[in-house]
Every structure is written in structure tokens, then in C-alpha cells.
Design a protein around this motif. Sequence first.
Motif, PDB file in Angstrom:
ATOM      1  N   VAL A  14      37.657  46.210 -14.799  1.00 39.79           N
ATOM      2  CA  VAL A  14      37.383  44.816 -14.412  1.00 39.79           C
ATOM      3  C   VAL A  14      36.706  44.075 -15.556  1.00 39.79           C
ATOM      4  O   VAL A  14      37.069  42.941 -15.890  1.00 39.79           O
ATOM      5  CB  VAL A  14      36.517  44.758 -13.139  1.00 39.79           C
ATOM      6  N   ARG A  17      39.239  43.396 -18.186  1.00 44.03           N
ATOM      7  CA  ARG A  17      40.191  42.336 -17.830  1.00 44.03           C
ATOM      8  C   ARG A  17      39.571  40.954 -17.983  1.00 44.03           C
ATOM      9  O   ARG A  17      40.208  40.046 -18.547  1.00 44.03           O
ATOM     10  CB  ARG A  17      40.684  42.528 -16.390  1.00 44.03           C
ATOM     11  N   VAL A  18      38.336  40.770 -17.503  1.00 47.09           N
ATOM     12  CA  VAL A  18      37.737  39.433 -17.621  1.00 47.09           C
ATOM     13  C   VAL A  18      37.445  39.106 -19.085  1.00 47.09           C
ATOM     14  O   VAL A  18      37.479  37.928 -19.484  1.00 47.09           O
ATOM     15  CB  VAL A  18      36.467  39.290 -16.748  1.00 47.09           C
ATOM     16  N   ALA A 135      35.247  39.591 -11.126  1.00 42.59           N
ATOM     17  CA  ALA A 135      36.411  38.757 -11.438  1.00 42.59           C
ATOM     18  C   ALA A 135      36.503  37.555 -10.504  1.00 42.59           C
ATOM     19  O   ALA A 135      36.827  36.447 -10.937  1.00 42.59           O
ATOM     20  CB  ALA A 135      37.687  39.583 -11.347  1.00 42.59           C
TER      21      ALA A 135
END
Length: 206
Positions: A14, A17-18, A135
Motif C-alpha cells: 500500500v 502504491r501511494v 490509500a
Amino acid sequence: MRIAVLGAGHVGPVIARVAVEAGYDVSIAASGDPARIELITQVMVPGAKALWAADAAADADLVVLAIPLHKFAAFDPTIVEGKLVIDTMNYWPPVDGVQELFENPLLTSSEVVQQKLSRSTVVKTFNHLGYHELADDRREPGDPDRRAMGIAGTRPATETVAEVIDAIGYDPVILNGLHNSRLLQPGGPAFGVPLGQGQLMKEMQR
């Protein structure tokens, strides 16, 4: 800035991804062969590179340590030697069991991490939000619902991390010194609580 995320469980992907979506060059590593997480990376973190941990850290300006806390005792400090390291781990005995390394009541868990990673600069952040919220709760600057993210450590490292936190979608609040990461730990006033920047700053002053 190049960011390496060490840990491919719940939290690491996570954060990776951010960070990718904020425009950073991101690599991610698990404890072994990157081929094991290649498919997960392609699906969950498109745009990130799966690498060996040592290679990911060596090429990074900032290393995010997102491994299970019970594995930290066996972590090799030389992998992150000389690096700015974000500690995302929480010591939570009901979940992790008693970990003797973290049982000193005079030290926060991040101070223990800093002692082991003595040739790195450790900053505490990302740990007081759930990975599923990280997220979903991002907001643009100025949004009245933008949440705050506490950052504990020493300057100028905290200022560097604050730029990343802001770019990802949170208002950074710097807590001076790793000892103040107690406010972000399980049982602390910021842990698991949706606070805005002003609210978190008030908690710091109590």
C-alpha cells in the motif's frame, strides 16, 4: 527521490502504491527472491520494481521498513547502513506476542529500532493509520477533511519525510525526537484516530 519499501505483506504494497501514484520511483522487496513477489507487484503496485532487499535499499534515497515486527531482531542493519529509514512497525503484544527486544518501558519501539540501526537515521511515520485507510483517506492540500500524519524524529530527516507525506496526500505534523513517537504507538492519542493537522498538534502539546 527513489523509495525502497522493504516488506510485501499488508502495509508495504500500500505504501509503495501511494508513493508510485505520488510520482516517486519505487522498488519493493520481500525477504527473499523478488521473483516470488513479481506478480503481486504487477497487480498491486503497478509501476514499482520488485528487487532483492539489498539492491532496493542500495539504490534508494529513502527506505521504508514495513516488515513484521517479530522479524526485526533478525534484520541485517547493513542493508540500510547510511540510509534514511522510515519505521512503520508497531509493537503490540496482544497481536505480536511479547518481544523481549521491545520490552524496555523507557524506550519507544522506534528508539529500539534506531539503536539496532545505529548507522542509519530512523524516522517514525505511517504506523498510526490502518493500511486499508492509507490509500482511501488521501486528500488534496487544503481539503478540510485532509488527515494528519505524525512524523517523529530529528531534523532535517523529518523535513524530507514530511515532503513525501504531503505529496502522498496527508498533512505532515513533525514531532521532535523519536521519543515522541509514543504519541503514534498503540495506546497513543493518534493511533487509529482520524485527526486533522490542528487536532494532532493539540495532542502533541498535552
